[in-house]
Design an enzyme around this catalytic site. Structure first.
Site, short mmCIF file in Angstrom:
data_model
loop_
_atom_site.label_atom_id
_atom_site.label_comp_id
_atom_site.label_asym_id
_atom_site.label_seq_id
_atom_site.Cartn_x
_atom_site.Cartn_y
_atom_site.Cartn_z
CG HIS A 195 -1.72 -1.08 1.57
ND1 HIS A 195 -1.25 -2.21 2.19
CD2 HIS A 195 -3.04 -1.29 1.37
CE1 HIS A 195 -2.25 -3.07 2.35
NE2 HIS A 195 -3.34 -2.54 1.86
CG ASP A 250 1.87 -1.07 3.32
OD1 ASP A 250 1.19 -0.74 4.30
OD2 ASP A 250 1.51 -1.92 2.47
C1 XLS Z 1 -7.57 -6.91 4.41
C2 XLS Z 1 -7.12 -7.08 3.05
C3 XLS Z 1 -5.97 -6.19 2.62
C4 XLS Z 1 -5.82 -6.16 1.13
C5 XLS Z 1 -5.02 -5.02 0.61
O1 XLS Z 1 -8.26 -7.73 4.99
O2 XLS Z 1 -6.79 -8.43 2.85
O3 XLS Z 1 -4.80 -6.59 3.23
O4 XLS Z 1 -5.28 -7.35 0.66
O5 XLS Z 1 -5.52 -3.81 0.97
#
Ligand code: XLS
Ligand code: NI
Ligand code: NI
Length: 440
Positions: free
Chosen positions: A101, A104
């Site tokens: 993200h 991140d």
């Molecule tokens: C949350 C989601 C997230 C997505 C990316 O539960 O899995 O991690 O994969 O935003």
């Protein structure tokens, strides 16, 4: 160059007899299965948010996981250390992809302008590290759920100013994806849902979400970003009702807004089980519509009602998943992204390697089992026999759209009561076990 995992060297394949926790027992990257190498089939990816940014904190307790890369006082220095540690991790583990993200890899600034400038700095370092190592970006995404401004949603926020902010973040991340050569771009609507209909205009929110996604498609086209767009279904958490509940719901949404040609799905095991489906069910629904694009490869704890994001170790799960994936000819340009975190008591940095190794072995085993099941044709032959009545006569007429109720009634009157036929579920389950156990 400073090492963040000095006690771990490049992880090797040592075979099924190895007792080394830091070696692969099943995943042998260069080994060919069904005409392709394991590496080409499995397209493993590390999830930056869990592996590099996970601290072990939960709603009841503080961080438990000491990490050498999050110690610097300056947040940008910390971000750089984390990125360098990440590439050390990817290359020692031997994966080809990672996912992140925006927030991140670079901390949010005081303003959108500052956040973007910080992102630019980290993206240029990521670009260099990708070029140095050959590790690529499977997908990137915008975090539209952590910041307080998204408490009432992002694209479905009742305030258009928040919608605009979310759009700006996605715009930037489409540019970042282009810059870093991402092969996919993910939309996961963490806050796109609602807690109560008392304060929610559901129809307007759905329209807004569709408008948002259409603008993303248009902008990607405008800048020449050709990545596959993916929506990741999830039924609950953090909101009570999510608009992207499961594969079936997302496909229906995309079709009713005419967006289905632009998106595929990123199916996550733990999300499927929270929706009271199996992983295999949601994979199959997506695949049946030609919309299975990528997988968030984790597993949940069926005794708990939330997204525990555990590393996949369940061999039934991986074998069934690989049956669907091989059945549609693979996942590329998608892959298997480990959206998974070590438990908060797994405090050794090497536990990150051990967790990924086990997950990669589990999928390698699933791949081999699925490939052999497909090659031997046992399930396919049974399926063909089970549906054979649609291959000729009245069944073929139904499939060809040439039957009508009057013809079907005539057929039923003429042929009388159909013979009961066994579904042979236990026999098929036993066959799957035989293949799971029989693999060396
Ligand atoms: C949350 C989601 C997230 C997505 C990316 O539960 O899995 O991690 O994969 O935003
Ligand atoms: Ni996910
Ligand atoms: Ni998840």
């Amino acid at each position: 160059m400073k090492q963040y995992f000095p006690s771990v060297s490049a992880v090797k394949y040592e075979g099924p007899q190895s007792r080394n926790p830091l070696a692969f027992k099943r995943y042998n990257a260069a080994e060919k299965v069904a005409g392709k190498t394991m590496r080409e089939h499995l397209r493993f990816s590390v999830a930056y948010w869990h592996t590099m940014k996970g601290t072990g904190s939960d709603p009841f307790g503080a961080a438990t996981l000491p990490r050498g890369w999050n110690r610097a006082a300056d947040p940008m220095q910390q971000a750089e250390d984390t990125l360098r540690a990440a590439f050390e991790f990817f290359t020692k583990l031997g994966v080809d992809y990672y996912c992140f993200h925006d927030r991140d890899i670079a901390p949010e600034g005081e303003s959108l302008r500052e956040s973007n400038a910080r992102l630019d700095r980290m993206v240029s370092l990521a670009k260099k590290l990708q070029a140095d190592t050959g590790v690529g970006l499977l997908w990137n995404t915008a975090n539209l759920f952590s910041h307080p401004r998204y408490a009432n949603g992002a694209a479905t926020n009742p305030d258009a100013a928040v919608f605009a902010h979310a759009a700006s973040q996605v715009k930037k991340m489409l540019e970042v994806g282009l810059e870093l050569g991402a092969t996919n771009y993910v939309f996961w609507g963490g806050r796109e849902g609602y807690d109560t209909l008392l304060n929610t205009d559901l129809k307007r929110e759905l329209d807004h979400l569709a408008a948002f996604l259409r603008m993303a498609v248009d902008y990607a086209k405008k800048i020449g970003f050709k990545a596959q767009f993916l929506i990741e279904p999830k039924p609950k958490e953090p909101t009570k009702h999510q608009y992207d509940f499961d594969a079936g719901t997302v496909i229906g949404f995309l079709k009713s807004y005419g967006l289905d040609g632009h998106f595929k799905l990123n199916i996550e095991n733990n999300h499927a089980t929270l929706a009271a489906h199996t992983f295999q069910h949601d994979l199959t629904v997506a695949s049946a519509h030609g919309m299975l694009g990528s997988v968030d490869a984790n597993q949940g704890d069926l005794l708990l009602g939330w997204d525990t994001d555990q590393f996949p170790t369940d061999l039934y799960g991986t074998a069934y998943a690989m049956l669907v994936i091989l059945g549609q000819g693979g996942l590329a340009p998608g892959g298997l992204n480990f959206d998974a975190k070590v438990r908060r008591a797994s405090v050794d940095p090497e536990d990150l390697f051990i967790a990924h190794i086990g997950a990669m072995d589990a999928f390698a085993h699933g791949l081999k089992v699925a490939a052999r099941l497909i090659d031997d044709g046992v399930l396919r032959d049974f399926l063909e026999r089970r549906y054979a009545s649609y291959d000729a006569g009245i069944g073929a007429a139904i499939e060809a759209g040439k039957a009508d109720f009057a013809a079907l009634e005539a057929h039923a009157l003429e042929h009388g009561e159909p013979e009961p036929r066994s579904g042979k579920q236990e026999m098929l389950e036993n066959i799957v076990n035989q293949y799971l156990l029989g693999m060396q």
